[in-house]
Motif scaffolding. Structure first.
Motif, PDB file in Angstrom:
ATOM      1  N   GLY A 340      -3.173  -1.337   4.968  1.00 36.91           N
ATOM      2  CA  GLY A 340      -3.810  -1.185   6.269  1.00 36.91           C
ATOM      3  C   GLY A 340      -4.028   0.257   6.677  1.00 36.91           C
ATOM      4  O   GLY A 340      -4.497   0.524   7.789  1.00 36.91           O
ATOM      5  N   ARG A 341      -3.691   1.200   5.788  1.00 41.16           N
ATOM      6  CA  ARG A 341      -3.812   2.620   6.127  1.00 41.16           C
ATOM      7  C   ARG A 341      -5.252   3.104   6.076  1.00 41.16           C
ATOM      8  O   ARG A 341      -5.560   4.176   6.615  1.00 41.16           O
ATOM      9  CB  ARG A 341      -2.933   3.437   5.183  1.00 41.16           C
ATOM     10  N   GLY A 342      -6.115   2.346   5.421  1.00 45.80           N
ATOM     11  CA  GLY A 342      -7.501   2.777   5.311  1.00 45.80           C
ATOM     12  C   GLY A 342      -8.473   1.639   5.473  1.00 45.80           C
ATOM     13  O   GLY A 342      -8.116   0.468   5.333  1.00 45.80           O
ATOM     14  N   MET A 343      -9.722   1.988   5.790  1.00 44.90           N
ATOM     15  CA  MET A 343     -10.798   1.003   5.896  1.00 44.90           C
ATOM     16  C   MET A 343     -12.028   1.557   5.195  1.00 44.90           C
ATOM     17  O   MET A 343     -12.364   2.736   5.346  1.00 44.90           O
ATOM     18  CB  MET A 343     -11.125   0.706   7.362  1.00 44.90           C
ATOM     19  N   VAL A 344     -12.696   0.727   4.392  1.00 42.73           N
ATOM     20  CA  VAL A 344     -13.913   1.120   3.693  1.00 42.73           C
ATOM     21  C   VAL A 344     -15.087   0.358   4.304  1.00 42.73           C
ATOM     22  O   VAL A 344     -15.056  -0.869   4.396  1.00 42.73           O
ATOM     23  CB  VAL A 344     -13.818   0.830   2.187  1.00 42.73           C
ATOM     24  N   VAL A 345     -16.114   1.098   4.733  1.00 41.91           N
ATOM     25  CA  VAL A 345     -17.337   0.519   5.293  1.00 41.91           C
ATOM     26  C   VAL A 345     -18.445   0.718   4.269  1.00 41.91           C
ATOM     27  O   VAL A 345     -18.655   1.831   3.783  1.00 41.91           O
ATOM     28  CB  VAL A 345     -17.710   1.195   6.626  1.00 41.91           C
TER      29      VAL A 345
END
Length: 470
Positions: A340-345
């Protein structure tokens, strides 16, 4: 939204008709659209925006939702050009978007339709004011044919880059006098695109322009503006530094909010804890670079929001059967480690909203000029990884001159994961972090003041409006 065909009769309301002729690339389309919005909504001018059907659709579809309704005040003119190829970007490591060259070559055929539009407007207006990209300066030639028309070149890049491109010796002088580490310009553009520039921005067309507008301001590069004003291309011309020009400049200080899912994710993160990672619309990363960036983000141990997408094709709406758009897959084990430390769009993301969000602490960027000005206006420090065109010079301006960021790229061509992670940590948690953040915040305050009522940039824009409506 009104769309006007190029061959029809044009009815204008008012004595001055302003005609925008941008280059058909996203950053150029957007900047002149933002200027159009300001002139329509804040100064009540009649504005005509001339481009291809595809690129009008591109520009308006990417306009922030908060401003879409205001576009109804603009008359959009869909002009014909020959069919052009729309290949995928090159993933081999070539940085400059050479896949757009067929579009740029076809774009030169816009001259005759622009002339037809100006002829129609000239017959029904007291004055026609053409604002064109230097790379669509055929519009200056067309405007020169009408006694009640005048043209102004709108530069989408900073004065420092234009000085460096026009006079490399001056760039060396700047390096010595101002503590700048200006990179070599070798290889920043293809030979084909340089030839396109030379065909467009010619001495005769420069002579036809009544003045120049620049998307910059004295707070960003005052002494470089003074130097640029002495260049032969500027002699006897009026120069207006009206930037930074973005939706932020249209309504200074008003937060624009969209409904993108990434904003919900940002809402859950601590203040100033997220690195926003995006490389704009004209940069394609190689598979190796994507892998190194992914591992660098992991090694940094910082939260991140990564917009991972290809560069725009010439026609962003073109599609082919089975077309995946060059999608680059990330390893499943990497995604597990990120958690949950990162998000990829994967698609288009609301950059202004992301930069304005309280959770955003830094911007890892290619340093396109739009991205630089938006980040700096919002007081967000930058992690600079320039790729091509004006980006290396922009990075030097942000990092070396203003101290509002750090550089990723070292002495070699390749950038590794350790270098990426180290640069991120320098801005987010390192010893120099607070100093960089403070300088970015202070610069943001100055830039927002410049574009607000009573600010220096607003005064120059008002002076330009007074000139063209005289």
């Amino acid at each position: 939204m009104e769309t006007v065909a190029c061959q029809g009769q044009v009815q204008v309301d008012g004595t001055v008709a302003v005609v925008m002729v941008p280059l058909t690339a996203q950053s150029h389309l957007a900047q002149l659209l933002h200027l159009s919005l300001f002139l329509c909504t804040r100064r009540g001018l009649t504005v005509h925006y001339a481009s291809t059907t595809t690129h009008i659709r591109q520009a308006t579809s990417r306009l922030h939702p908060a401003w879409s309704s205001f576009a109804n005040a603009i008359s959009f003119h869909e002009l014909p050009i020959p069919a052009f190829c729309s290949p995928h970007p090159d993933h081999s490591g070539t940085k400059f978007p050479a896949h757009l060259q067929p579009l740029f070559d076809a774009f030169e055929h816009l001259r005759a339709p622009v002339g037809d539009l100006l002829r129609s407007l000239s017959a029904s207006s007291r004055r026609v004011v053409v604002i064109h990209d230097p790379l669509s300066s055929f519009a200056a030639d067309e405007a020169a044919a009408f006694p009640n028309a005048e043209s102004y070149a709108f530069h989408c890049v900073p004065a420092l880059f234009q000085i460096s491109l026009a006079r490399p010796s001056a760039a060396l002088e700047l390096s010595r006098d101002h503590g700048l580490t200006l990179p070599s310009l070798e290889g920043i553009m293809t030979e084909e695109f340089m030839a396109f520039i030379q065909r467009q921005w010619t001495p005769s067309r420069i002579a036809h322009t009544a003045g120049m507008l620049l998307n910059t301001c004295r707070a960003l590069e005052g002494e470089f503006l003074d130097m640029f004003a002495q260049e032969p291309a500027c002699c006897s011309n009026k120069l207006f530094a009206i930037g930074p020009l973005s939706p932020l400049a249209v309504v200074a200080g008003e937060r624009l909010v969209s409904s993108h899912e990434c904003l919900n994710w940002l809402d859950e993160q601590p203040p100033a804890s997220v690195v926003y990672v995006a490389f704009g619309t004209m940069t394609t990363m190689s598979e190796e670079e994507v892998r190194e960036l992914a591992q660098g983000l992991l090694l940094s141990q910082q939260r991140f929001l990564w917009v991972l997408r290809d560069a725009d094709r010439a026609d962003i709406f073109a599609s082919e059967e089975g077309d995946d758009g060059g999608r680059m897959e990330l390893a499943a084990e990497w995604e597990e480690k990120v958690g949950g430390r990162g998000m990829v769009v994967r698609g288009w993301a609301p950059q202004l909203d992301i930069l304005a969000h309280q959770a955003t602490g830094a911007f890892l960027s290619h340093c396109g000029w739009n991205s630089c000005t938006e980040s700096l206006c919002l007081g967000v420090p930058m992690v600079a990884w320039p790729m091509h065109s004006d980006q290396p010079i922009n990075a030097a301006l942000v990092v070396d001159y203003h101290g509002a960021g750090v550089a990723v790229r070292g002495g070699g061509e390749a950038v590794g994961r350790e270098e990426i992670a180290a640069a991120i940590r320098r801005v987010m948690v390192g010893e120099e972090s607070e100093g960089v953040r403070q300088r970015a915040r202070a610069l943001g305050e100055v830039l927002r003041a410049a574009v607000a009522d009573g600010g220096a940039s607003r005064a120059e824009l008002d002076a330009f409006v007074a000139l063209i409506t005289r």
